[in-house]
Motif scaffolding. Structure first.
Motif, PDB file in Angstrom:
ATOM      1  N   PRO A 172      28.512  15.440  21.925  1.00 33.78           N
ATOM      2  CA  PRO A 172      28.069  17.008  21.478  1.00 33.78           C
ATOM      3  C   PRO A 172      28.373  18.236  22.309  1.00 33.78           C
ATOM      4  CG  PRO A 172      26.356  15.336  21.160  1.00 33.78           C
ATOM      5  CD  PRO A 172      27.237  14.773  22.126  1.00 33.78           C
ATOM      6  N   GLY A 173      29.311  19.064  21.846  1.00 35.39           N
ATOM      7  CA  GLY A 173      29.505  20.489  22.369  1.00 35.39           C
ATOM      8  C   GLY A 173      30.657  20.393  23.306  1.00 35.39           C
ATOM      9  N   PHE A 174      31.191  19.160  23.613  1.00 35.13           N
ATOM     10  CA  PHE A 174      32.166  18.877  24.559  1.00 35.13           C
ATOM     11  C   PHE A 174      33.602  18.720  23.841  1.00 35.13           C
ATOM     12  CE2 PHE A 174      29.225  18.353  27.992  1.00 35.13           C
ATOM     13  CZ  PHE A 174      29.830  18.852  29.063  1.00 35.13           C
ATOM     14  N   ALA A 175      34.934  19.027  24.654  1.00 38.19           N
ATOM     15  CA  ALA A 175      36.054  18.581  23.818  1.00 38.19           C
ATOM     16  C   ALA A 175      36.886  18.200  25.166  1.00 38.19           C
ATOM     17  CB  ALA A 175      36.817  19.942  23.273  1.00 38.19           C
ATOM     18  N   TRP A 176      37.495  17.060  25.227  1.00 39.34           N
ATOM     19  CA  TRP A 176      38.075  16.282  26.342  1.00 39.34           C
ATOM     20  C   TRP A 176      39.657  16.196  26.022  1.00 39.34           C
ATOM     21  CZ3 TRP A 176      35.262  16.030  30.588  1.00 39.34           C
ATOM     22  CH2 TRP A 176      33.814  16.242  30.258  1.00 39.34           C
ATOM     23  N   ASN A 177      40.235  16.444  27.083  1.00 41.33           N
ATOM     24  CA  ASN A 177      41.721  16.399  27.189  1.00 41.33           C
ATOM     25  C   ASN A 177      42.098  14.933  28.116  1.00 41.33           C
ATOM     26  OD1 ASN A 177      42.847  19.456  26.469  1.00 41.33           O
ATOM     27  ND2 ASN A 177      40.949  19.309  27.959  1.00 41.33           N
ATOM     28  N   LEU A 178      42.771  13.975  27.255  1.00 42.05           N
ATOM     29  CA  LEU A 178      43.054  12.726  28.371  1.00 42.05           C
ATOM     30  C   LEU A 178      44.008  13.107  29.043  1.00 42.05           C
ATOM     31  CD1 LEU A 178      42.601   9.745  28.448  1.00 42.05           C
ATOM     32  CD2 LEU A 178      44.523   9.305  26.802  1.00 42.05           C
ATOM     33  N   ILE A 179      44.066  12.879  30.379  1.00 46.31           N
ATOM     34  CA  ILE A 179      44.904  12.989  31.640  1.00 46.31           C
ATOM     35  C   ILE A 179      45.357  11.851  32.201  1.00 46.31           C
ATOM     36  CG2 ILE A 179      43.906  15.420  31.874  1.00 46.31           C
ATOM     37  CD1 ILE A 179      42.875  14.077  34.527  1.00 46.31           C
ATOM     38  N   GLN A 180      44.751  10.742  31.808  1.00 42.19           N
ATOM     39  CA  GLN A 180      45.340   9.278  32.391  1.00 42.19           C
ATOM     40  C   GLN A 180      44.691   8.282  31.698  1.00 42.19           C
ATOM     41  OE1 GLN A 180      43.831   8.160  36.543  1.00 42.19           O
ATOM     42  NE2 GLN A 180      45.945   7.785  37.064  1.00 42.19           N
ATOM     43  N   SER A 181      45.331   7.044  31.628  1.00 43.29           N
ATOM     44  CA  SER A 181      44.860   5.842  30.900  1.00 43.29           C
ATOM     45  C   SER A 181      45.749   4.775  31.485  1.00 43.29           C
ATOM     46  CB  SER A 181      44.855   6.211  29.549  1.00 43.29           C
ATOM     47  OG  SER A 181      44.498   4.874  28.795  1.00 43.29           O
ATOM     48  N   PHE A 182      45.168   3.778  31.895  1.00 39.32           N
ATOM     49  CA  PHE A 182      45.819   2.501  32.514  1.00 39.32           C
ATOM     50  C   PHE A 182      45.056   1.228  32.387  1.00 39.32           C
ATOM     51  CE2 PHE A 182      43.645   4.270  36.331  1.00 39.32           C
ATOM     52  CZ  PHE A 182      43.041   3.183  36.876  1.00 39.32           C
ATOM     53  N   SER A 332      41.531  -4.352  29.935  1.00 39.88           N
ATOM     54  CA  SER A 332      40.319  -3.202  29.983  1.00 39.88           C
ATOM     55  C   SER A 332      41.097  -2.079  30.571  1.00 39.88           C
ATOM     56  CB  SER A 332      39.182  -3.731  31.040  1.00 39.88           C
ATOM     57  OG  SER A 332      38.619  -5.008  30.405  1.00 39.88           O
ATOM     58  N   THR A 333      40.724  -0.912  30.086  1.00 42.72           N
ATOM     59  CA  THR A 333      41.313   0.305  30.388  1.00 42.72           C
ATOM     60  C   THR A 333      40.277   1.426  31.095  1.00 42.72           C
ATOM     61  OG1 THR A 333      41.038   1.160  28.243  1.00 42.72           O
ATOM     62  CG2 THR A 333      43.103   0.159  28.591  1.00 42.72           C
ATOM     63  N   THR A 334      40.995   2.131  31.938  1.00 46.92           N
ATOM     64  CA  THR A 334      40.049   3.072  32.668  1.00 46.92           C
ATOM     65  C   THR A 334      40.850   4.391  32.240  1.00 46.92           C
ATOM     66  OG1 THR A 334      39.790   1.825  34.537  1.00 46.92           O
ATOM     67  CG2 THR A 334      39.642   4.235  34.779  1.00 46.92           C
ATOM     68  N   LYS A 335      40.142   5.402  31.985  1.00 47.95           N
ATOM     69  CA  LYS A 335      40.694   6.806  31.353  1.00 47.95           C
ATOM     70  C   LYS A 335      40.011   7.961  32.256  1.00 47.95           C
ATOM     71  CE  LYS A 335      41.657   4.995  26.939  1.00 47.95           C
ATOM     72  NZ  LYS A 335      41.526   3.587  27.278  1.00 47.95           N
ATOM     73  N   PHE A 336      40.891   8.774  32.590  1.00 51.16           N
ATOM     74  CA  PHE A 336      40.157  10.220  33.286  1.00 51.16           C
ATOM     75  C   PHE A 336      40.566  11.410  32.084  1.00 51.16           C
ATOM     76  CE2 PHE A 336      40.336   7.418  36.868  1.00 51.16           C
ATOM     77  CZ  PHE A 336      39.108   7.851  37.509  1.00 51.16           C
ATOM     78  N   TRP A 337      39.727  12.228  32.133  1.00 52.38           N
ATOM     79  CA  TRP A 337      39.715  13.212  30.902  1.00 52.38           C
ATOM     80  C   TRP A 337      39.271  14.577  31.748  1.00 52.38           C
ATOM     81  CZ3 TRP A 337      40.059  11.640  25.939  1.00 52.38           C
ATOM     82  CH2 TRP A 337      39.740  10.224  25.679  1.00 52.38           C
ATOM     83  N   LEU A 338      39.893  15.727  31.423  1.00 54.29           N
ATOM     84  CA  LEU A 338      39.439  17.176  31.676  1.00 54.29           C
ATOM     85  C   LEU A 338      38.953  17.801  30.606  1.00 54.29           C
ATOM     86  CD1 LEU A 338      42.288  18.689  34.020  1.00 54.29           C
ATOM     87  CD2 LEU A 338      40.292  18.054  34.666  1.00 54.29           C
ATOM     88  N   GLY A 339      38.232  18.494  30.548  1.00 53.55           N
ATOM     89  CA  GLY A 339      37.235  19.318  29.229  1.00 53.55           C
ATOM     90  C   GLY A 339      36.404  20.306  29.765  1.00 53.55           C
TER      91      GLY A 339
END
Length: 341
Positions: A172-182, A332-339
């Protein structure tokens, strides 16, 4: 409608003389589609609504003493007979006379009573009801009213456009941009060989995705926070095996490669295999890839129970633990986000 009001659509509330005066206020404001008129001991109140029961029937609520009115759109012909505006392209309402659209947006008047009274067609760079927001990040899309997570086009200050996966719903309240996934099985290839930012079928390549460095730097300027998640593509956000902090606490975009492993960084929240803490410190370094090592205890987070020797989390995975959601299996995946909020 007696003893009824439309909720969650009010954009203007003011004292009024009577229902007729409230009606005039609605007609004169092109944002208004309907209004609530209320009589109480403190006086009469007029609430102008930016929606109507045609658009959202569930917004109609019981409200003793209130009356809900919806505008009926008609226009007068030369013979003074009123005719419904439904489906008549000649019907106008004057809403575009002052052009409420910003930043070069084109205004078109709409007279159907089930719709808004005007629409703004925005230049490519802008979004929003009145073209008031720029497509600078997922946060901008959320502010403009977007709620469906998926791929969106971002335009930077150099007018370069690129696509990014936006997550609007998980926090809630956040918006996230996906920058990495592997995925785990590709970790070593990613670290030592690099990979592309391929997008297909309206989804990122969850198994090997990295946003272009230029766009990564741009999104950093638009963001206040970053986070790491495990298996978002299959499970969404789960707070077991998750971490989040602000860029002010730790800027992962500018973190130098080879950052010493004896530095504690402040996290708003971090969880590894169920061991968690809030507003606490944990180790993080970038050698040769960003990761934590839960075999160490010099920071406040202690996740040694259940750890394997020299366990790496959220990246590198030279020593992986099947109990950690990011490394529980080859896919299994790992993801990093900016937001941000």
């Amino acid at each position: 409608m007696e003893n009824t009001e439309l909720v969650d659509h009010v954009f203007h509330r003011t004292p009024t003389r009577n229902a007729i005066h409230c009606h005039s206020s609605c007609v004169d404001d092109c944002r208004c589609l309907s209004f609530n008129y209320k009589e109480n001991n403190e006086g009469n109140v007029c609430e102008l609504n930016e929606g109507s029961h045609f658009i959202n029937q569930t917004s109609l609520k019981s409200s003793p003493g209130s009356r809900y009115y919806n505008l009926r759109r008609e226009f007068s012909q030369k013979n003074h007979h009123a005719k419904s505006c439904d489906g008549d392209v000649t019907c106008v309402n004057g809403c575009c006379k002052k052009n409420p659209c910003q930043n070069g947006g084109a205004c078109a008047e709409i007279c159907e009573p089930t719709s808004v009274r005007y629409n703004c067609s925005c230049p490519e760079k802008f979004i929003g009801r009145h073209c008031e927001f720029e497509r600078k990040s997922c946060q901008a899309y959320k502010t403009a009213g977007e709620t469906s997570s998926g791929l969106y086009t971002i335009i930077d200050d150099s007018n370069q456009s690129f696509q990014v996966f936006c997550d609007f719903a998980s926090e809630p309240g956040f918006a996230w941009n996906l920058i990495q996934s592997f995925r785990l099985s590709q970790t070593q290839n990613i670290i030592f060989s690099g990979y592309t930012n391929a997008i297909s079928d309206d989804q990122p390549n969850w198994h090997a995705y990295l946003i272009h460095p230029i766009y990564l730097v741009w999104l950093r300027t638009q963001s206040t926070h970053w986070r790491a998640t495990c298996r978002y593509d299959t499970n969404g956000v789960v707070y077991t095996d998750y971490m989040r902090t602000s860029l002010a606490n730790c800027d992962i975009i500018t973190l130098p490669e080879g950052t010493p492993p004896n530095i504690c960084f402040q996290f708003e929240f971090i969880n590894i295999r169920g061991h968690e803490c809030f507003n606490c410190t944990a180790p993080l370094w970038n050698s040769p890839a960003l990761h934590t090592d839960t075999g160490l205890t010099f920071c406040e987070l202690n996740a040694t129970e259940g750890a394997v020797a020299s366990e790496d989390n959220f990246g590198l995975y030279s020593s992986a633990n099947p109990l950690h959601r990011c490394s529980s299996g080859p896919n299994s995946t790992t993801k990093f986000w900016l937001g941000g909020q």
